[in-house]
Design a protein around this motif. Structure first.
Motif, PDB file in Angstrom:
ATOM      1  N   GLY A 117     -70.442 -41.193  39.327  1.00  0.00           N
ATOM      2  CA  GLY A 117     -71.559 -40.980  40.239  1.00  0.00           C
ATOM      3  C   GLY A 117     -71.441 -41.788  41.514  1.00  0.00           C
ATOM      4  O   GLY A 117     -72.204 -41.586  42.455  1.00  0.00           O
ATOM      5  N   GLY A 118     -70.467 -42.694  41.578  1.00  0.00           N
ATOM      6  CA  GLY A 118     -70.351 -43.591  42.723  1.00  0.00           C
ATOM      7  C   GLY A 118     -69.544 -43.058  43.881  1.00  0.00           C
ATOM      8  O   GLY A 118     -69.344 -43.761  44.875  1.00  0.00           O
ATOM      9  N   LYS A 119     -69.066 -41.807  43.779  1.00  0.00           N
ATOM     10  CA  LYS A 119     -68.287 -41.236  44.887  1.00  0.00           C
ATOM     11  C   LYS A 119     -68.888 -39.905  45.320  1.00  0.00           C
ATOM     12  O   LYS A 119     -68.202 -38.899  45.469  1.00  0.00           O
ATOM     13  N   ASN A 120     -70.203 -39.934  45.516  1.00  0.00           N
ATOM     14  CA  ASN A 120     -70.943 -38.754  45.967  1.00  0.00           C
ATOM     15  C   ASN A 120     -71.283 -38.809  47.448  1.00  0.00           C
ATOM     16  O   ASN A 120     -71.707 -37.809  48.010  1.00  0.00           O
ATOM     17  N   GLU A 121     -71.160 -39.974  48.065  1.00  0.00           N
ATOM     18  CA  GLU A 121     -71.570 -40.147  49.456  1.00  0.00           C
ATOM     19  C   GLU A 121     -70.362 -40.407  50.356  1.00  0.00           C
ATOM     20  O   GLU A 121     -69.256 -40.646  49.887  1.00  0.00           O
ATOM     21  N   LEU A 122     -70.603 -40.370  51.657  1.00  0.00           N
ATOM     22  CA  LEU A 122     -69.572 -40.785  52.607  1.00  0.00           C
ATOM     23  C   LEU A 122     -69.301 -42.274  52.426  1.00  0.00           C
ATOM     24  O   LEU A 122     -70.222 -43.064  52.278  1.00  0.00           O
ATOM     25  N   ALA A 123     -68.047 -42.625  52.440  1.00  0.00           N
ATOM     26  CA  ALA A 123     -67.667 -44.034  52.368  1.00  0.00           C
ATOM     27  C   ALA A 123     -66.713 -44.345  53.520  1.00  0.00           C
ATOM     28  O   ALA A 123     -67.058 -45.056  54.460  1.00  0.00           O
ATOM     29  N   VAL A 124     -65.518 -43.777  53.454  1.00  0.00           N
ATOM     30  CA  VAL A 124     -64.521 -43.986  54.519  1.00  0.00           C
ATOM     31  C   VAL A 124     -64.342 -42.745  55.375  1.00  0.00           C
ATOM     32  O   VAL A 124     -63.770 -42.811  56.472  1.00  0.00           O
ATOM     33  N   GLU A 125     -64.793 -41.590  54.884  1.00  0.00           N
ATOM     34  CA  GLU A 125     -64.411 -40.308  55.475  1.00  0.00           C
ATOM     35  C   GLU A 125     -64.814 -40.159  56.940  1.00  0.00           C
ATOM     36  O   GLU A 125     -64.028 -39.679  57.765  1.00  0.00           O
ATOM     37  N   HIS A 126     -66.056 -40.547  57.275  1.00  0.00           N
ATOM     38  CA  HIS A 126     -66.509 -40.376  58.660  1.00  0.00           C
ATOM     39  C   HIS A 126     -65.783 -41.321  59.608  1.00  0.00           C
ATOM     40  O   HIS A 126     -65.470 -40.953  60.748  1.00  0.00           O
ATOM     41  N   HIS A 127     -65.467 -42.516  59.148  1.00  0.00           N
ATOM     42  CA  HIS A 127     -64.786 -43.479  60.011  1.00  0.00           C
ATOM     43  C   HIS A 127     -63.347 -43.061  60.307  1.00  0.00           C
ATOM     44  O   HIS A 127     -62.892 -43.106  61.453  1.00  0.00           O
TER      45      HIS A 127
END
Length: 428
Positions: free
Chosen positions: A250-260
């Motif tokens: 469940g911890g990889k559902n959001e943007l983390a590095v992708e937008h940067h």
């Protein structure tokens, strides 16, 4: 010609349920041949990226000076909020920033990103970004954040994100009719997913301006939607490839590095890679929600439940993302029991704590813990055995839940009996 429908028995016979089904990726996993994001062959000319993050949980940003970082040999680009087409995102509430701009909302929030020839140069450059702050009062307790005079996490929004209510019957009358009333308070903590593979990704823009991102995500289509918001490209110009994921829960559902990395790749015209270190995970990834749970239950001498009152205050952190789901799921988690009088109030409240969102049993695990510990307390206070108490009050087929749903099937009582017998407990 319409094919004849198979009978239920035939469908069950062909089902995978109850059969040993080998995982398609089992062999390569066992042999260590699985290729995660960090194992993918590096594209020619790949740059490495990192971010400069906030030192404060809540602060006004007076200035950001990237000149020293940008002049460091080996640095290809430094970007901040002014380089982002749409800096404020959100699946349900627009409260997530690609880069903190006018103020920070949690310690570890990204303020700038650097792309350089090596990870070491990128980190050196990030340390040379100078940010001038005016520290503000943070709020860490969601119960305090609900007060009218509490500091606001987002200057333009109230801290109360969502209030979910459930009402059935008359709770106060139910308590008056009860022979015993029991109350409990529980608090739970933040929990980190601690998946072995940290967040990571690679972004590349081709000669036609199409952005491709390889990432360790659980939800590639959601990543594409959020990237579309952030970078200003149409969906047809964005391709997200989900690499093999080394744990997520469940911890990889959001943007983390992708937008940067996407923005850096668009700015430099070169592939950009970012892999979080473990300290990044603990500081910047989403955690299981912290909750404050209050239960009050009225019961007859024979153990029959009469009334239940529940209040759950859920720490939202500064970013909502998927978090409007758990309060709605949690509102029925006073237990799978027949109760004629119910009052539930669930509050989702923003704080300056780290981001909080999905984790296994999303919105169910914590309230179930609170409800069952509380119900055990009720049973013992009434002098009734755990199994007997639950069998007396268990939901049955045809019951109508407090939310109005009618149960078509329910094997709860039989499940309780089987567990009790298997564990050697007495079943009446």
């Amino acid at each position: 010609m319409q094919r004849p429908r198979k009978s239920r028995g035939e469908r069950m016979e062909n089902s995978v349920v109850g059969k040993r089904v080998p995982r398609l990726d089992a062999l390569e996993q066992a042999k260590g041949q699985t290729r995660y994001v960090d194992d993918l062959p590096e594209l020619p000319g790949t740059l490495h990226a990192t971010v400069h993050t906030s030192r404060y949980s809540s602060a006004e940003i007076l200035s950001v000076d990237v000149s020293e970082a940008a002049s460091l040999p080996g640095v290809a680009a430094v970007i901040t909020a002014k380089d982002v087409p749409n800096n404020c995102l959100g699946l349900q509430v627009a409260d997530e920033y690609v880069f903190a701009d006018k103020r920070t909302h949690y310690r570890g929030e990204a303020i700038a990103a650097v792309a350089a020839e090596t990870p070491e140069i990128a980190r050196m450059a990030a340390e040379r970004i100078h940010v001038e702050y005016r520290e503000l009062d943070p709020v860490f307790d969601p119960r305090e954040a609900m007060q009218a005079d509490a500091p606001r996490v987002h200057a333009e929004k109230d801290n109360l994100v969502l209030h979910v209510k459930l009402r059935l019957g008359d709770v106060e009358q139910g308590f008056n009719q009860s022979d015993l009333v029991v109350e409990d308070h529980f608090e739970t903590q933040l929990v980190e997913h601690s998946h072995l593979e940290t967040h990571g990704g690679v972004a590349h823009v081709d000669h036609n301006g199409k952005l491709t991102v390889w990432t360790s995500t659980q939800m590639p289509f959601i990543v594409r939607v959020l990237l579309q918001m952030a970078v200003g490209l149409p969906a047809t110009k964005i391709r997200v490839i989900k690499a093999d994921v080394g744990g997520a829960f469940g911890g990889k559902n959001e943007l983390a590095v992708e937008h940067h990395i996407a923005l850096l790749a668009m700015k430099t015209g070169r592939p950009v890679k970012m892999i979080w270190r473990r300290e990044d995970e603990f500081q910047r990834s989403t955690l299981r929600h912290r909750m404050f749970l209050d239960y009050k239950t009225g019961v007859k001498k024979d153990g029959t439940l009469v009334a239940v009152q529940v209040q759950i205050v859920m720490d939202n952190g500064p970013i909502t993302s998927w978090s409007t789901g758990p309060p709605r799921k949690a509102y029925l988690h006073f237990g799978p029991y027949r109760v004629p009088n119910v009052k539930v109030d669930n509050f989702l409240v923003s704080t300056n704590m780290p981001p909080q969102c999905s984790m296994r049993g999303f919105g169910s695990t914590t309230p179930t813990y609170g409800a069952e510990v509380h119900m055990e307390h009720v049973a013992r206070s009434a002098g009734i055995g755990s199994v007997e108490f639950r069998l007396k009050n268990a939901l049955r087929e045809g019951d109508v839940l407090a939310c109005g749903q009618t149960l078509g099937t329910c094997g709860l009582s039989e499940a309780i009996r089987q567990v009790a017998e298997a564990s050697g407990s007495t079943v009446r």
